[in-house]
Enzyme design. Structure first.
Site, PDB file in Angstrom:
ATOM      1  N   LYS A   1      80.249   3.489  30.635  1.00  0.00           N
ATOM      2  CA  LYS A   1      79.146   2.771  29.991  1.00  0.00           C
ATOM      3  C   LYS A   1      78.083   4.028  29.674  1.00  0.00           C
ATOM      4  O   LYS A   1      77.438   4.873  30.457  1.00  0.00           O
ATOM      5  CB  LYS A   1      78.258   2.062  31.215  1.00  0.00           C
ATOM      6  CG  LYS A   1      77.217   1.126  30.281  1.00  0.00           C
ATOM      7  CD  LYS A   1      76.136   0.686  31.268  1.00  0.00           C
ATOM      8  CE  LYS A   1      75.204   1.696  31.237  1.00  0.00           C
ATOM      9  NZ  LYS A   1      74.223   1.876  30.000  1.00  0.00           N
TER      10      LYS A   1
ATOM     11  N   GLU B   1      66.100   8.406  40.801  1.00  0.00           N
ATOM     12  CA  GLU B   1      65.547   7.036  40.824  1.00  0.00           C
ATOM     13  C   GLU B   1      66.887   5.834  40.825  1.00  0.00           C
ATOM     14  O   GLU B   1      67.094   5.192  41.697  1.00  0.00           O
ATOM     15  CB  GLU B   1      64.447   6.632  40.029  1.00  0.00           C
ATOM     16  CG  GLU B   1      63.896   5.384  40.232  1.00  0.00           C
ATOM     17  CD  GLU B   1      62.696   5.099  39.115  1.00  0.00           C
ATOM     18  OE1 GLU B   1      62.525   5.966  38.486  1.00  0.00           O
ATOM     19  OE2 GLU B   1      62.186   3.939  39.292  1.00  0.00           O
TER      20      GLU B   1
ATOM     21  N   GLU C   1      75.156  12.599  40.002  1.00  0.00           N
ATOM     22  CA  GLU C   1      74.669  13.908  39.338  1.00  0.00           C
ATOM     23  C   GLU C   1      73.320  13.515  38.973  1.00  0.00           C
ATOM     24  O   GLU C   1      73.101  12.914  38.134  1.00  0.00           O
ATOM     25  CB  GLU C   1      75.436  14.502  38.315  1.00  0.00           C
ATOM     26  CG  GLU C   1      76.942  14.913  38.612  1.00  0.00           C
ATOM     27  CD  GLU C   1      76.975  16.151  39.254  1.00  0.00           C
ATOM     28  OE1 GLU C   1      76.056  16.808  39.528  1.00  0.00           O
ATOM     29  OE2 GLU C   1      78.014  16.383  39.970  1.00  0.00           O
TER      30      GLU C   1
ATOM     31  N   CYS D   1      69.207  18.423  32.841  1.00  0.00           N
ATOM     32  CA  CYS D   1      69.071  18.216  34.322  1.00  0.00           C
ATOM     33  C   CYS D   1      68.905  19.813  35.045  1.00  0.00           C
ATOM     34  O   CYS D   1      68.646  19.965  36.277  1.00  0.00           O
ATOM     35  CB  CYS D   1      70.201  17.563  34.966  1.00  0.00           C
ATOM     36  SG  CYS D   1      71.907  18.458  34.283  1.00  0.00           S
TER      37      CYS D   1
ATOM     38  N   GLU E   1      60.222  16.137  38.063  1.00  0.00           N
ATOM     39  CA  GLU E   1      61.288  16.546  36.677  1.00  0.00           C
ATOM     40  C   GLU E   1      60.377  16.148  35.457  1.00  0.00           C
ATOM     41  O   GLU E   1      60.270  14.806  35.277  1.00  0.00           O
ATOM     42  CB  GLU E   1      62.540  16.112  36.887  1.00  0.00           C
ATOM     43  CG  GLU E   1      63.285  16.257  35.772  1.00  0.00           C
ATOM     44  CD  GLU E   1      64.672  15.465  36.239  1.00  0.00           C
ATOM     45  OE1 GLU E   1      64.936  14.498  36.213  1.00  0.00           O
ATOM     46  OE2 GLU E   1      65.796  16.202  35.693  1.00  0.00           O
TER      47      GLU E   1
HETATM   48  P1  NAD Z   1      68.754   6.810  33.792  1.00  0.00           P
HETATM   49  O1  NAD Z   1      68.920   7.056  35.165  1.00  0.00           O
HETATM   50  O2  NAD Z   1      67.721   6.143  33.289  1.00  0.00           O
HETATM   51  O3  NAD Z   1      70.146   6.408  33.071  1.00  0.00           O
HETATM   52  C1  NAD Z   1      71.535   6.932  33.489  1.00  0.00           C
HETATM   53  C2  NAD Z   1      72.732   5.767  33.130  1.00  0.00           C
HETATM   54  O4  NAD Z   1      72.343   4.685  34.253  1.00  0.00           O
HETATM   55  C3  NAD Z   1      72.128   5.047  31.687  1.00  0.00           C
HETATM   56  O5  NAD Z   1      73.585   4.779  31.161  1.00  0.00           O
HETATM   57  C4  NAD Z   1      71.478   3.911  32.243  1.00  0.00           C
HETATM   58  O6  NAD Z   1      71.730   2.690  31.256  1.00  0.00           O
HETATM   59  C5  NAD Z   1      72.237   3.720  33.497  1.00  0.00           C
HETATM   60  N1  NAD Z   1      71.399   2.650  34.378  1.00  0.00           N
HETATM   61  C6  NAD Z   1      69.824   2.441  34.614  1.00  0.00           C
HETATM   62  N2  NAD Z   1      69.695   1.771  35.304  1.00  0.00           N
HETATM   63  C7  NAD Z   1      70.912   1.382  35.890  1.00  0.00           C
HETATM   64  C8  NAD Z   1      71.211   0.558  37.049  1.00  0.00           C
HETATM   65  N3  NAD Z   1      70.156  -0.106  37.752  1.00  0.00           N
HETATM   66  N4  NAD Z   1      72.502   0.262  37.445  1.00  0.00           N
HETATM   67  C9  NAD Z   1      73.554   1.154  36.846  1.00  0.00           C
HETATM   68  N5  NAD Z   1      73.271   1.887  35.915  1.00  0.00           N
HETATM   69  C10 NAD Z   1      71.832   1.805  35.379  1.00  0.00           C
HETATM   70  O7  NAD Z   1      68.701   8.452  33.267  1.00  0.00           O
HETATM   71  P2  NAD Z   1      68.459   8.941  31.828  1.00  0.00           P
HETATM   72  O8  NAD Z   1      67.157   8.906  31.371  1.00  0.00           O
HETATM   73  O9  NAD Z   1      69.445   8.496  30.967  1.00  0.00           O
HETATM   74  O10 NAD Z   1      68.800  10.529  31.913  1.00  0.00           O
HETATM   75  C11 NAD Z   1      67.866  11.444  32.292  1.00  0.00           C
HETATM   76  C12 NAD Z   1      68.046  11.648  33.674  1.00  0.00           C
HETATM   77  O11 NAD Z   1      69.529  12.245  34.058  1.00  0.00           O
HETATM   78  C13 NAD Z   1      67.357  13.069  34.379  1.00  0.00           C
HETATM   79  O12 NAD Z   1      66.891  12.586  35.715  1.00  0.00           O
HETATM   80  C14 NAD Z   1      68.255  14.180  34.437  1.00  0.00           C
HETATM   81  O13 NAD Z   1      68.010  14.989  35.470  1.00  0.00           O
HETATM   82  C15 NAD Z   1      69.615  13.289  35.078  1.00  0.00           C
HETATM   83  N6  NAD Z   1      70.728  14.355  34.597  1.00  0.00           N
HETATM   84  C16 NAD Z   1      71.457  14.904  35.612  1.00  0.00           C
HETATM   85  C17 NAD Z   1      72.567  15.275  35.218  1.00  0.00           C
HETATM   86  C18 NAD Z   1      73.494  16.114  36.231  1.00  0.00           C
HETATM   87  O14 NAD Z   1      74.398  16.731  36.121  1.00  0.00           O
HETATM   88  N7  NAD Z   1      72.826  16.389  37.485  1.00  0.00           N
HETATM   89  C19 NAD Z   1      72.824  15.683  33.711  1.00  0.00           C
HETATM   90  C20 NAD Z   1      72.167  15.091  33.030  1.00  0.00           C
HETATM   91  C21 NAD Z   1      71.194  14.397  32.924  1.00  0.00           C
END
Ligand code: NAD
Length: 456
Positions: free
Chosen positions: A156, A212, A231, A265, A358
Site C-alpha cells: 500500500k 504516530e 521504520e 527520516c 520532527e
Molecule cells: P504516515 O505515517 O502519515 O503514512 C505512512 C503510510 O501509512 C501511508 O501509506 C499512509 O496511508 C499509511 N497510514 C496512515 N494511517 C494509517 C493507519 N491508521 N493504518 C495503516 N496505515 C496508515 O507518514 P507519511 O506522512 O507518509 O511519511 C512521513 C513520515 O514517515 C515521517 O515521520 C518520516 O520520518 C517517516 N519515515 C520514516 C522512514 C524510516 O525509514 N524510518 C523513512 C521515510 C519516512
C-alpha cells in the site's frame, strides 16, 4: 473528481498528474486473497528459480530506470538527479536480494539422541505500508527481502505518491513473477492500511511512516500478535566538534537536512556545533545554503524541489514563528508549487519545539554544545534514534561518540545513512526491526527448529 478516484498532484505545479482509482477495504480483502492463493507455489519454487525471477525483475527495472525516475520526480517533487539515484538503488536492492533465496542458511545444533537443525520459513502474506517521501525506494527495501524469502505481498503506497508502485506491479508481471505474488492497493491509510493491519490472513506488517501512525499499527497488530517492523520518524543529530574539518562538515550539512526538501527520516536536522566553532561553521554553511538551487524537479541542476503538499507546507511553516532565530534563508520560486526556502535557525534552544519535533521540511537547527559529554547528552535528548553523524579528526573521540549515540546508524565524517548491504533502522521511538543487508531477512522469516531422532 468522480468518487472512487484519487487525483494525483504534481507538487511543483499543483496540476493533476493522473487520476487513479481509490481502493477500499473490500479491494484490500481481494488483494490479500490473491496473495494468499499465490503463496504456496511461490514459497515452493526452487530457491535458484526465485533468484532468477528477482534478477529478471532487476533487469526490467533497469530498462525502465529513466521512466520511473521521471515519474517519481514529478509525483514526489524530487530533483531528477536524486530520483535517478534512487531508482539505481531500487535496481541494486533487487539484485542484492536475488542472492538471498540461496543463502537463507540455518544452523546445525549438537543435541542428545539425534540432530537438530534450523530452517528459515517464510511468513505468508505480508502487508507493506510505505510513505510518500521515497516511494519506490522504501517499497523496494521491503519487497526485495519479503519476496526473496518466499512471501507474497500486498503493497500500500502513500495515497499522494502511488504512481511508481503501480508501474512496479506491471513490471513485476512483465519480468515473469506469477500473478498474485505482488499486489498493489492505492487508498487511504485509515481504511486500506488499517484493513491490512487487522486482516487475519496477513502475517506481518512492514511499515515505514510517522511515529504516530506506527504506534496505532503496533497497537492494531497486537490483537492477533501479528509480526510488525516499524521504520518511523527521526530528529537526527549531526555533531560537529571544533577539531573537525569544518569546511567539509559545513558544506555537507545542508545536503544532510535539505535533501529531499528535508522530507527525509534521516535528516540531520539538529546540527550540534561546538560552541567556539559556531561562527566559523556558520560562515561556511551560509555560503552553501544561499547557493542552493531550488526549483523545477526536472532540471538536472536542481538540488531541492517543493514540499509534498499544501497541508504539509503549512505544518512546516508553523515552525517559523516570530521568535524563530532565522540565521540563513535560501531562495525558492514564487507561484504555483509547494515551495519553501531552505532555512537555518541559530542558535537554537534545545528545549524549543523546532529542536524537539520532527519538522520533515527544510529547516535546520544549529545548537551549540560545550564538550564531548554535552554533545552526547544533547544528541540523546530525544524520543527518536534513527541516524546521526560525528565530525572530528580525533579518531578515539569519533568512536567513543559513535558508540554513545542512541541511534541505529551513525556516520563518522560523513552524513550517509543507507547502503543496500548494511542494516538500517531505529532505536527508541524511531522503530524496531532492520531493513537492508542480510539483517532484513530476519523480519520476513520465522526460524524453525527441526529435531530428527537417530535412536534406533
Ligand atoms: P504516515 O505515517 O502519515 O503514512 C505512512 C503510510 O501509512 C501511508 O501509506 C499512509 O496511508 C499509511 N497510514 C496512515 N494511517 C494509517 C493507519 N491508521 N493504518 C495503516 N496505515 C496508515 O507518514 P507519511 O506522512 O507518509 O511519511 C512521513 C513520515 O514517515 C515521517 O515521520 C518520516 O520520518 C517517516 N519515515 C520514516 C522512514 C524510516 O525509514 N524510518 C523513512 C521515510 C519516512
Amino acid at each position: 473528481m468522480p468518487s472512487g478516484t484519487l487525483s494525483i498532484l504534481e507538487p511543483a505545479t499543483e496540476a493533476v498528474l493522473e487520476e487513479v482509482s481509490r481502493a477500499d477495504a473490500g479491494d484490500v480483502d481481494a488483494a490479500v486473497a490473491r496473495a494468499k492463493a499465490a503463496y504456496p507455489a511461490w514459497r515452493a519454487l526452487a530457491p535458484g528459480r526465485r533468484a532468477e525471477l528477482l534478477h529478471r525483475l532487476a533487469n526490467r527495472l533497469e530498462e525502465a530506470h529513466e521512466e520511473l525516475a521521471v515519474l517519481e520526480a514529478r509525483n514526489a517533487g524530487k530533483p531528477i538527479s536524486d530520483a535517478r539515484g534512487e531508482m539505481g538503488m531500487v535496481v541494486a536492492t533487487f539484485r542484492y536480494y536475488a542472492g538471498a533465496p540461496e543463502r537463507l542458511l540455518g544452523d546445525t545444533i549438537p543435541v542428545e539422541g539425534g540432530q537438530a537443525f534450523t530452517v528459515r520459513e517464510p511468513l505468508g502474506v505480508v502487508g507493506l505500508i510505505v510513505p510518500w517521501n521515497f516511494p519506490l525506494t522504501i517499497a523496494a527495501w521491503k519487497l526485495g527481502p519479503a519476496l526473496a524469502a518466499g512471501n507474497t505481498v500486498v503493497l500500500k503506497p502513500a495515497e499522494l505518491t502511488p504512481l511508481t508502485a503501480l508501474r512496479f506491479a506491471e513490471l513485476a508481471l512483465e519480468a515473469g513473477l506469477p500473478e498474485g505474488v505482488v499486489n498493489v492497493v492505492v487508498g487511504p491509510g485509515s481504511t486500506c492500511g488499517a484493513r491490512l493491519v487487522e486482516h487475519p490472513d496477513v502475517a506481518k506488517i512492514a511499515f515505514t511512516g510517522s511515529t504516530e501512525v506506527g504506534r496505532s499499527i503496533a497497537a492494531g497488530a497486537a490483537a492477533s500478535i501479528k509480526r510488525v517492523t516499524l521504520e518511523l520518524g527521526g530528529k537526527s543529530p549531526n555533531i560537529v566538534f571544533a577539531d573537525a574539518d569544518l569546511e567539509a562538515a559545513a558544506s555537507a550539512a545542508p545536503g544532510a537536512v535539505f535533501g529531499n526538501a528535508g522530507q527525509d527520516c534521516c535528516a540531520r536536522s539538529r546540527i550540534l556545533v561546538q560552541r567556539h566553532a559556531v561562527d566559523r561553521f556558520m560562515e561556511a554553511l551560509e555560503e552553501v545554503v544561499e547557493a542552493m538551487r531550488v526549483g523545477d524537479p526536472l532540471d538536472a541542476a536542481t538540488q531541492m524541489g517543493p514540499l509534498i503538499s499544501a497541508g504539509h507546507r503549512a505544518d512546516v511553516s508553523s515552525f517559523l514563528d516570530d521568535d524563530a532565530p532565522v540565521a540563513v534563508r535560501g531562495s525558492a520560486p514564487d507561484g504555483p508549487g509547494y515551495w519553501f526556502a531552505p532555512t537555518v535557525l541559530c542558535p537554537v534552544d534545545p528545549g524549543t519545539r523546532a529542536a524537539r519535533e520532527e519538522i520533515f521540511g527544510p529547516i535546520a537547527c544549529v545548537i551549540p554544545f560545550d564538550d564531548e559529554a554535552d554533545a552526547v547528552r544533547l544528541a540523546n535528548d530525544t524520543i527518536y534514534g534513527l541516524s546521526g553523524s560525528v565530525w572530528t579528526r580525533d579518531g578515539a573521540k569519533a568512536l567513543r561518540t559513535a558508540r554513545a549515540i542512541e541511534t541505529g546508524v551513525v556516520s563518522i565524517n560523513s552524513n550517509t545513512s543507507v547502503r543496500v548491504s548494511t542494516p538500517f533502522g531505529g532505536f527508541k521511538q524511531s522503530g524496531f526491526g532492520r531493513e537492508l543487508g542480510m539483517h532484513a531477512l530476519d523480519g520476513y522469516t520465522e526460524v524453525k527448529n527441526v529435531y530428527y531422532s537417530t535412536e534406533g
